[in-house]
Design a protein around this motif. Structure first.
Motif, mmCIF file in Angstrom:
data_model
loop_
_atom_site.group_PDB
_atom_site.id
_atom_site.type_symbol
_atom_site.label_atom_id
_atom_site.label_comp_id
_atom_site.label_asym_id
_atom_site.label_seq_id
_atom_site.Cartn_x
_atom_site.Cartn_y
_atom_site.Cartn_z
ATOM 1 N N SER A 148 0.811 -1.224 0.000
ATOM 2 C CA SER A 148 0.000 0.000 0.000
ATOM 3 C C SER A 148 0.840 1.269 0.000
ATOM 4 C CB SER A 148 -0.955 0.015 1.192
ATOM 5 O OG SER A 148 -0.250 0.164 2.408
ATOM 6 N N ASN A 149 2.043 1.212 0.554
ATOM 7 C CA ASN A 149 2.916 2.396 0.540
ATOM 8 C C ASN A 149 4.231 2.136 -0.199
ATOM 9 O OD1 ASN A 149 4.039 0.705 2.432
ATOM 10 N ND2 ASN A 149 3.698 2.063 4.181
ATOM 11 N N ARG A 150 4.221 1.108 -1.046
ATOM 12 C CA ARG A 150 5.422 0.784 -1.813
ATOM 13 C C ARG A 150 5.173 0.726 -3.322
ATOM 14 N NH1 ARG A 150 6.305 -1.899 3.079
ATOM 15 N NH2 ARG A 150 8.446 -1.765 3.866
ATOM 16 N N VAL A 151 3.948 0.412 -3.728
ATOM 17 C CA VAL A 151 3.669 0.251 -5.152
ATOM 18 C C VAL A 151 3.772 1.600 -5.858
ATOM 19 C CG1 VAL A 151 1.158 0.541 -4.907
ATOM 20 C CG2 VAL A 151 2.085 -0.787 -6.815
ATOM 21 N N THR A 152 4.347 1.589 -7.041
ATOM 22 C CA THR A 152 4.552 2.824 -7.810
ATOM 23 C C THR A 152 3.478 2.970 -8.887
ATOM 24 O OG1 THR A 152 5.972 1.741 -9.440
ATOM 25 C CG2 THR A 152 7.042 2.631 -7.452
ATOM 26 N N LEU A 153 3.399 4.169 -9.443
ATOM 27 C CA LEU A 153 2.452 4.414 -10.533
ATOM 28 C C LEU A 153 2.801 3.550 -11.736
ATOM 29 C CD1 LEU A 153 0.112 5.962 -11.820
ATOM 30 C CD2 LEU A 153 1.738 7.778 -12.405
ATOM 31 N N GLY A 154 4.102 3.449 -12.039
ATOM 32 C CA GLY A 154 4.536 2.642 -13.177
ATOM 33 C C GLY A 154 4.148 1.185 -13.019
ATOM 34 N N ALA A 155 4.349 0.643 -11.819
ATOM 35 C CA ALA A 155 3.995 -0.753 -11.564
ATOM 36 C C ALA A 155 2.482 -0.959 -11.653
ATOM 37 C CB ALA A 155 4.509 -1.180 -10.197
ATOM 38 N N THR A 156 1.730 0.040 -11.194
ATOM 39 C CA THR A 156 0.275 -0.059 -11.254
ATOM 40 C C THR A 156 -0.220 -0.061 -12.693
ATOM 41 O OG1 THR A 156 0.070 1.075 -9.118
ATOM 42 C CG2 THR A 156 -1.884 1.012 -10.521
ATOM 43 N N ILE A 157 0.320 0.823 -13.501
ATOM 44 C CA ILE A 157 -0.083 0.879 -14.909
ATOM 45 C C ILE A 157 0.269 -0.420 -15.627
ATOM 46 C CG2 ILE A 157 0.374 2.019 -17.118
ATOM 47 C CD1 ILE A 157 0.751 4.625 -15.539
ATOM 48 N N ALA A 158 1.490 -0.911 -15.379
ATOM 49 C CA ALA A 158 1.906 -2.168 -15.996
ATOM 50 C C ALA A 158 1.019 -3.322 -15.548
ATOM 51 C CB ALA A 158 3.372 -2.454 -15.654
ATOM 52 N N GLY A 159 0.669 -3.322 -14.259
ATOM 53 C CA GLY A 159 -0.185 -4.379 -13.735
ATOM 54 C C GLY A 159 -1.577 -4.349 -14.326
ATOM 55 N N ILE A 160 -2.120 -3.152 -14.495
ATOM 56 C CA ILE A 160 -3.449 -3.003 -15.096
ATOM 57 C C ILE A 160 -3.446 -3.497 -16.542
ATOM 58 C CG2 ILE A 160 -4.978 -1.239 -16.057
ATOM 59 C CD1 ILE A 160 -5.747 -1.777 -13.303
ATOM 60 N N LEU A 161 -2.370 -3.178 -17.266
ATOM 61 C CA LEU A 161 -2.282 -3.628 -18.660
ATOM 62 C C LEU A 161 -2.206 -5.145 -18.734
ATOM 63 C CD1 LEU A 161 0.182 -0.949 -20.117
ATOM 64 C CD2 LEU A 161 -2.289 -1.143 -20.527
ATOM 65 N N ARG A 162 -1.401 -5.746 -17.866
ATOM 66 C CA ARG A 162 -1.289 -7.208 -17.859
ATOM 67 C C ARG A 162 -2.614 -7.865 -17.475
ATOM 68 N NH1 ARG A 162 3.909 -6.194 -15.656
ATOM 69 N NH2 ARG A 162 3.096 -6.461 -13.538
ATOM 70 N N ALA A 163 -3.372 -7.187 -16.611
ATOM 71 C CA ALA A 163 -4.651 -7.733 -16.163
ATOM 72 C C ALA A 163 -5.800 -7.329 -17.074
ATOM 73 C CB ALA A 163 -4.932 -7.272 -14.734
ATOM 74 N N ARG A 164 -5.468 -6.690 -18.209
ATOM 75 C CA ARG A 164 -6.476 -6.266 -19.193
ATOM 76 C C ARG A 164 -7.534 -5.368 -18.576
ATOM 77 N NH1 ARG A 164 -7.376 -11.902 -22.674
ATOM 78 N NH2 ARG A 164 -5.178 -12.171 -23.260
ATOM 79 N N GLY A 165 -7.083 -4.458 -17.732
ATOM 80 C CA GLY A 165 -7.973 -3.462 -17.155
ATOM 81 C C GLY A 165 -8.731 -3.897 -15.925
ATOM 82 N N ASP A 166 -8.507 -5.131 -15.473
ATOM 83 C CA ASP A 166 -9.228 -5.646 -14.302
ATOM 84 C C ASP A 166 -8.444 -5.311 -13.031
ATOM 85 O OD1 ASP A 166 -10.210 -7.341 -12.209
ATOM 86 O OD2 ASP A 166 -11.132 -8.617 -13.721
ATOM 87 N N TRP A 167 -8.963 -4.351 -12.251
ATOM 88 C CA TRP A 167 -8.259 -3.891 -11.051
ATOM 89 C C TRP A 167 -8.091 -5.010 -10.024
ATOM 90 C CZ3 TRP A 167 -5.868 0.634 -9.684
ATOM 91 C CH2 TRP A 167 -5.537 0.788 -8.334
ATOM 92 N N ASN A 168 -9.139 -5.784 -9.796
ATOM 93 C CA ASN A 168 -9.070 -6.857 -8.807
ATOM 94 C C ASN A 168 -8.065 -7.931 -9.208
ATOM 95 O OD1 ASN A 168 -10.999 -5.712 -7.108
ATOM 96 N ND2 ASN A 168 -12.692 -6.668 -8.220
ATOM 97 N N ARG A 169 -8.033 -8.258 -10.495
ATOM 98 C CA ARG A 169 -7.078 -9.251 -10.972
ATOM 99 C C ARG A 169 -5.655 -8.742 -10.805
ATOM 100 N NH1 ARG A 169 -7.987 -10.430 -16.930
ATOM 101 N NH2 ARG A 169 -9.923 -11.316 -16.114
ATOM 102 N N MET A 170 -5.435 -7.463 -11.100
ATOM 103 C CA MET A 170 -4.112 -6.879 -10.923
ATOM 104 C C MET A 170 -3.676 -6.936 -9.461
ATOM 105 S SD MET A 170 -2.925 -2.913 -10.966
ATOM 106 C CE MET A 170 -3.759 -2.790 -9.376
ATOM 107 N N THR A 171 -4.585 -6.552 -8.562
ATOM 108 C CA THR A 171 -4.274 -6.544 -7.133
ATOM 109 C C THR A 171 -3.920 -7.942 -6.643
ATOM 110 O OG1 THR A 171 -5.801 -4.688 -6.828
ATOM 111 C CG2 THR A 171 -5.139 -5.889 -4.866
ATOM 112 N N GLU A 172 -4.690 -8.926 -7.097
ATOM 113 C CA GLU A 172 -4.444 -10.305 -6.689
ATOM 114 C C GLU A 172 -3.085 -10.790 -7.191
ATOM 115 O OE1 GLU A 172 -6.497 -14.722 -7.255
ATOM 116 O OE2 GLU A 172 -7.630 -12.902 -7.703
#
Length: 210
Positions: free
Chosen positions: A50-74
């Motif tokens: 929660s206090n370590r994830v970066t914007l870049g990692a979040t964007i990359a994760g969302i792209l890999r998860a095809r826009g699914d926030w819950n899938r990215m978080t998991e």
């Protein structure tokens, strides 16, 4: 609210979770949490992000998860859990307890609420008590009910919520639900486990919604 107070509350909650995790046996780390498909280890790893994830990692994760926030978080939680031992995650929680950095898109109260809810996600399936501070729980409920992120407006539509452990209520619906704030907060954030502590005419419709 005062940001210093929020930071103090969040720090206390993170340290309390670290103490809870410190007391777990090895087999409890692999037990299922209240988060469907997540182990206690996965949830603990998520809390360190929660206090370590970066914007870049979040964007990359969302792209890999095809826009699914819950899938990215998991995926991010499980990846971190695979890379860090329980002892390392506990140390990370304590190290970052007072950090004010937030995940992209999160507001000042979101890390506090995340920690409070996930503390219950960990403790309850293990049969452990993890008390939720009442003042913080009231503030958390008010935020969850206002924020579109948690989905509570649809889930609690037409219901009146009444806390039995604090002078707090919300909603004007004819169907009432009563219970401790910790259980109300669980159902407000989509956890059916909170239903066990609730009573009232609205419980049946809330059960269907969950």
């Amino acid at each position: 609210m005062d940001l210093d107070e929020i930071t103090m509350w969040t720090r206390a909650e993170r340290l309390a979770i670290a103490d809870l995790l410190d007391d777990l046996d090895d087999h409890e780390w692999t037990a299922d949490s209240l988060c469907s498909g997540w182990t206690v280890h996965d949830v603990s790893a998520h809390l360190t992000l929660s206090n370590r994830v970066t914007l870049g990692a979040t964007i990359a994760g969302i792209l890999r998860a095809r826009g699914d926030w819950n899938r990215m978080t998991e995926r991010m939680a499980r990846d971190r859990a695979s890379r860090y031992s329980p002892a390392e995650l506990i140390a990370q929680l304590r190290e970052g307890a007072a950090w004010t950095r937030r995940a992209p898109g999160a507001g000042p109260l979101d890390p506090l609420i995340d920690t409070m809810i996930h503390g219950q996600d960990i403790a309850r399936p293990l049969g452990r008590r993890h008390p939720m501070p009442l003042e913080q729980a009231v503030v958390a409920m008010e935020h969850v009910l206002r924020s579109p992120f948690y989905g509570s407006k649809k889930r609690l539509h037409g219901l009146r919520l009444v806390a039995t452990d604090a002078e707090w209520s919300s909603g004007t619906g004819a169907a009432e639900i009563e219970g401790p704030l910790s259980d109300l907060l669980l159902v407000a954030t989509g956890r059916a486990a909170g239903l066990a502590g609730l009573t009232g005419a609205g419980v049946e419709s809330l059960t269907r919604a969950l």
